[in-house]
Design a protein around this motif. Structure first.
Motif, PDB file in Angstrom:
ATOM      1  N   VAL A   1      47.879  20.997  69.839  1.00 40.64           N
ATOM      2  CA  VAL A   1      46.489  21.277  70.182  1.00 40.64           C
ATOM      3  C   VAL A   1      46.127  20.411  71.380  1.00 40.64           C
ATOM      4  O   VAL A   1      46.323  19.186  71.326  1.00 40.64           O
ATOM      5  CB  VAL A   1      45.551  20.920  68.998  1.00 40.64           C
ATOM      6  CG1 VAL A   1      44.095  21.205  69.372  1.00 40.64           C
ATOM      7  CG2 VAL A   1      45.937  21.669  67.740  1.00 40.64           C
ATOM      8  N   ASP A   2      45.661  21.005  72.453  1.00 37.10           N
ATOM      9  CA  ASP A   2      45.184  20.213  73.593  1.00 37.10           C
ATOM     10  C   ASP A   2      43.693  19.956  73.363  1.00 37.10           C
ATOM     11  O   ASP A   2      42.869  20.879  73.453  1.00 37.10           O
ATOM     12  CB  ASP A   2      45.420  20.960  74.916  1.00 37.10           C
ATOM     13  CG  ASP A   2      46.919  21.077  75.236  1.00 37.10           C
ATOM     14  OD1 ASP A   2      47.739  20.526  74.471  1.00 37.10           O
ATOM     15  OD2 ASP A   2      47.263  21.722  76.241  1.00 37.10           O
ATOM     16  N   LEU A   3      43.364  18.699  73.035  1.00 30.52           N
ATOM     17  CA  LEU A   3      41.996  18.370  72.613  1.00 30.52           C
ATOM     18  C   LEU A   3      41.153  17.996  73.828  1.00 30.52           C
ATOM     19  O   LEU A   3      41.219  16.873  74.330  1.00 30.52           O
ATOM     20  CB  LEU A   3      42.038  17.217  71.606  1.00 30.52           C
ATOM     21  CG  LEU A   3      40.745  16.990  70.825  1.00 30.52           C
ATOM     22  CD1 LEU A   3      40.440  18.157  69.911  1.00 30.52           C
ATOM     23  CD2 LEU A   3      40.840  15.715  69.996  1.00 30.52           C
TER      24      LEU A   3
ATOM     25  N   SER B   1      48.971  11.949  74.303  1.00 31.40           N
ATOM     26  CA  SER B   1      48.050  11.862  75.448  1.00 31.40           C
ATOM     27  C   SER B   1      47.994  13.156  76.265  1.00 31.40           C
ATOM     28  O   SER B   1      49.016  13.779  76.540  1.00 31.40           O
ATOM     29  CB  SER B   1      48.494  10.715  76.359  1.00 31.40           C
ATOM     30  OG  SER B   1      47.808  10.789  77.597  1.00 31.40           O
ATOM     31  N   HIS B   2      46.763  13.516  76.661  1.00 30.96           N
ATOM     32  CA  HIS B   2      46.559  14.643  77.581  1.00 30.96           C
ATOM     33  C   HIS B   2      45.874  14.110  78.847  1.00 30.96           C
ATOM     34  O   HIS B   2      45.071  14.777  79.463  1.00 30.96           O
ATOM     35  CB  HIS B   2      45.696  15.698  76.876  1.00 30.96           C
ATOM     36  CG  HIS B   2      45.704  17.061  77.506  1.00 30.96           C
ATOM     37  ND1 HIS B   2      46.792  17.586  78.163  1.00 30.96           N
ATOM     38  CD2 HIS B   2      44.745  18.031  77.566  1.00 30.96           C
ATOM     39  CE1 HIS B   2      46.500  18.807  78.602  1.00 30.96           C
ATOM     40  NE2 HIS B   2      45.263  19.094  78.265  1.00 30.96           N
ATOM     41  N   GLY B   3      46.209  12.826  79.168  1.00 32.92           N
ATOM     42  CA  GLY B   3      45.593  12.172  80.325  1.00 32.92           C
ATOM     43  C   GLY B   3      44.245  11.587  79.963  1.00 32.92           C
ATOM     44  O   GLY B   3      43.714  11.845  78.881  1.00 32.92           O
TER      45      GLY B   3
ATOM     46  N   SER C   1      41.337  11.688  82.164  1.00 37.35           N
ATOM     47  CA  SER C   1      40.194  12.453  82.679  1.00 37.35           C
ATOM     48  C   SER C   1      40.483  13.952  82.836  1.00 37.35           C
ATOM     49  O   SER C   1      39.631  14.692  83.311  1.00 37.35           O
ATOM     50  CB  SER C   1      39.796  11.904  84.050  1.00 37.35           C
ATOM     51  OG  SER C   1      40.894  12.041  84.936  1.00 37.35           O
ATOM     52  N   HIS C   2      41.689  14.390  82.447  1.00 36.54           N
ATOM     53  CA  HIS C   2      42.094  15.791  82.578  1.00 36.54           C
ATOM     54  C   HIS C   2      42.101  16.279  84.030  1.00 36.54           C
ATOM     55  O   HIS C   2      41.895  17.442  84.303  1.00 36.54           O
ATOM     56  CB  HIS C   2      41.209  16.716  81.710  1.00 36.54           C
ATOM     57  CG  HIS C   2      41.886  18.020  81.357  1.00 36.54           C
ATOM     58  ND1 HIS C   2      41.885  19.110  82.204  1.00 36.54           N
ATOM     59  CD2 HIS C   2      42.597  18.405  80.271  1.00 36.54           C
ATOM     60  CE1 HIS C   2      42.549  20.111  81.632  1.00 36.54           C
ATOM     61  NE2 HIS C   2      42.992  19.706  80.463  1.00 36.54           N
ATOM     62  N   LEU C   3      42.342  15.348  84.967  1.00 38.54           N
ATOM     63  CA  LEU C   3      42.567  15.788  86.349  1.00 38.54           C
ATOM     64  C   LEU C   3      44.026  16.198  86.452  1.00 38.54           C
ATOM     65  O   LEU C   3      44.909  15.538  85.899  1.00 38.54           O
ATOM     66  CB  LEU C   3      42.261  14.653  87.331  1.00 38.54           C
ATOM     67  CG  LEU C   3      40.779  14.295  87.447  1.00 38.54           C
ATOM     68  CD1 LEU C   3      40.592  13.008  88.247  1.00 38.54           C
ATOM     69  CD2 LEU C   3      39.991  15.437  88.092  1.00 38.54           C
TER      70      LEU C   3
ATOM     71  N   ALA D   1      50.705  17.219  80.546  1.00 34.56           N
ATOM     72  CA  ALA D   1      49.866  17.206  81.744  1.00 34.56           C
ATOM     73  C   ALA D   1      48.758  18.258  81.628  1.00 34.56           C
ATOM     74  O   ALA D   1      49.007  19.368  81.149  1.00 34.56           O
ATOM     75  CB  ALA D   1      50.718  17.500  82.967  1.00 34.56           C
ATOM     76  N   PRO D   2      47.534  17.931  82.075  1.00 30.53           N
ATOM     77  CA  PRO D   2      46.476  18.935  82.136  1.00 30.53           C
ATOM     78  C   PRO D   2      46.955  20.155  82.917  1.00 30.53           C
ATOM     79  O   PRO D   2      47.549  20.020  83.994  1.00 30.53           O
ATOM     80  CB  PRO D   2      45.349  18.205  82.882  1.00 30.53           C
ATOM     81  CG  PRO D   2      45.589  16.761  82.594  1.00 30.53           C
ATOM     82  CD  PRO D   2      47.081  16.602  82.511  1.00 30.53           C
ATOM     83  N   GLU D   3      46.737  21.324  82.357  1.00 27.61           N
ATOM     84  CA  GLU D   3      47.131  22.611  82.978  1.00 27.61           C
ATOM     85  C   GLU D   3      48.626  22.653  83.305  1.00 27.61           C
ATOM     86  O   GLU D   3      49.023  23.330  84.260  1.00 27.61           O
ATOM     87  CB  GLU D   3      46.290  22.898  84.230  1.00 27.61           C
ATOM     88  CG  GLU D   3      44.796  23.017  83.907  1.00 27.61           C
ATOM     89  CD  GLU D   3      43.931  23.240  85.135  1.00 27.61           C
ATOM     90  OE1 GLU D   3      44.419  23.836  86.110  1.00 27.61           O
ATOM     91  OE2 GLU D   3      42.761  22.817  85.108  1.00 27.61           O
TER      92      GLU D   3
ATOM     93  N   CYS E   1      47.309  25.349  71.656  1.00 30.49           N
ATOM     94  CA  CYS E   1      46.004  25.999  71.575  1.00 30.49           C
ATOM     95  C   CYS E   1      44.932  24.946  71.844  1.00 30.49           C
ATOM     96  O   CYS E   1      45.239  23.761  72.011  1.00 30.49           O
ATOM     97  CB  CYS E   1      45.804  26.661  70.217  1.00 30.49           C
ATOM     98  SG  CYS E   1      45.888  25.526  68.825  1.00 30.49           S
ATOM     99  N   HIS E   2      43.687  25.394  71.941  1.00 36.27           N
ATOM    100  CA  HIS E   2      42.565  24.482  72.197  1.00 36.27           C
ATOM    101  C   HIS E   2      41.489  24.720  71.143  1.00 36.27           C
ATOM    102  O   HIS E   2      41.250  25.871  70.768  1.00 36.27           O
ATOM    103  CB  HIS E   2      41.921  24.783  73.560  1.00 36.27           C
ATOM    104  CG  HIS E   2      42.868  24.718  74.705  1.00 36.27           C
ATOM    105  ND1 HIS E   2      43.579  25.820  75.144  1.00 36.27           N
ATOM    106  CD2 HIS E   2      43.214  23.691  75.507  1.00 36.27           C
ATOM    107  CE1 HIS E   2      44.325  25.454  76.176  1.00 36.27           C
ATOM    108  NE2 HIS E   2      44.129  24.177  76.417  1.00 36.27           N
ATOM    109  N   PRO E   3      40.782  23.667  70.723  1.00 35.03           N
ATOM    110  CA  PRO E   3      39.710  23.881  69.744  1.00 35.03           C
ATOM    111  C   PRO E   3      38.689  24.934  70.177  1.00 35.03           C
ATOM    112  O   PRO E   3      38.229  25.732  69.349  1.00 35.03           O
ATOM    113  CB  PRO E   3      39.065  22.496  69.612  1.00 35.03           C
ATOM    114  CG  PRO E   3      40.175  21.551  69.928  1.00 35.03           C
ATOM    115  CD  PRO E   3      40.994  22.230  70.988  1.00 35.03           C
TER     116      PRO E   3
HETATM  117 ZN   LIG Z   1      44.137  20.703  79.011  1.00 35.12          ZN
END
Ligand SMILES: [Zn+2]
Length: 300
Positions: free
Chosen positions: A23-25, A93-95, A97-99, A133-135, A236-238
């Protein structure tokens, strides 16, 4: 900077019958608002509600997942992160700041990893082993990021899409897990699942594929990846499970109406089918977090 991606690669076997659930939170409203206005708004409370839906579903199905958490979200909702951890899921971790990586210098990327790991460790007491990594923005021009992940003690990454893309993707990369080694550094790469269509690999691990495709096709994709010898690595994402319609604030709409309307339409299209699809997948396939599926390959 040399990349560990250009170093030695060793295939890592994993049981193709035990798939990976992640899950990418992140906060949809916050990220889309920033994309359209360059301004950061607070995380929306709706994220807590939609994450609670997922946690309840996972408890009902007796399944654990890996949550790749954005630092902003962990700081906004520390109790939510503690709850996810207490319920036996893996926190990664998904970073901070999601940059996306292409927007960061190597120094800033290193800072993102350190800051997000520190926030998460302060909430769970455990060191962070995994990163996404974000995206999935590890791609042309950002191979250097993998070296930094290994240097910062990250043990596995799940960001490399084995296909050629503008922002993401490493053409010709393995579809299955590999250990990357260069000099004293080593890291496990677990690519999100792809399927080969007309000779080209395409990301099929979640996102719009899952929102738009009917369940029987998703099931066929998972089976095909398993038949190819790999666990299915799903994300997936919430917000995809929110009971409320995804919507942007009025001030964004008044500034960029067309873009805001297009994004709302895109992310709400067939979104309500996601609850049913995920529930069926969890009934029909076995899923576990990264740390469990790849336990044999991670450092002890
Ligand atoms: Zn993301």
């Amino acid at each position: 900077m040399n990349s560990i991606l250009d170093g030695q690669q060793q295939a890592v076997e994993a049981d193709p019958g035990l798939n990976i659930l992640s899950v990418d939170l992140e906060c949809w409203e916050q990220l889309v608002h920033r994309k359209l206005t360059n301004q950061l708004i607070p995380c929306s409370e709706s994220l807590v509600r939609s994450t609670s839906f997922l946690l309840n579903l996972f408890r009902e199905k007796d399944v654990r997942a890996t949550f790749f958490v954005v630092g902003y979200v962990a700081e906004a909702f520390p109790e939510l992160i503690r709850r996810i951890n207490l319920e036996g899921h893996e926190i990664a971790s998904h970073g901070y700041s999601h940059l996306t990586i292409d927007m960061l210098s190597p120094e800033r990327f290193r800072e993102e990893i350190r800051r997000s790991s520190s926030v998460l460790r302060s909430l769970t007491g455990d060191s962070v082993k995994g990163f996404r990594a974000p995206e999935f923005s590890l791609g042309p021009g950002t191979h250097w990021a993998m070296e930094i992940l290994a240097q910062e003690g990250i043990e596995y990454d799940s960001s490399v899409v084995p296909c050629s893309g503008r922002k993401h993707g490493v053409a010709g990369f393995s579809r299955g897990s590999v250990r990357l080694t260069a000099g004293p550094y080593s890291i496990l790469e677990v690519p999100p699942s792809t399927i080969t269509v007309l000779g080209r690999n395409r990301l099929a691990a979640g996102g719009s594929y899952f929102r738009l495709l009917p369940y029987f096709l998703i099931k066929r994709i998972v089976r095909r990846v398993n038949r190819d010898g790999f666990p299915f690595v799903m994300y997936c994402h919430p917000y995809e499970f929110s009971s409320e319609r995804l919507g942007l604030q009025d001030d964004v709409k008044s500034r960029s109406r067309l873009a805001a309307t297009a994004l709302e339409f895109k992310y709400n299209l067939f979104r309500k089918t996601m609850r049913y699809k995920l529930s069926r997948l969890l009934d029909e396939f076995r899923f576990a977090p990264f740390r469990e599926v790849l336990a044999h390959a991670l450092r002890k």
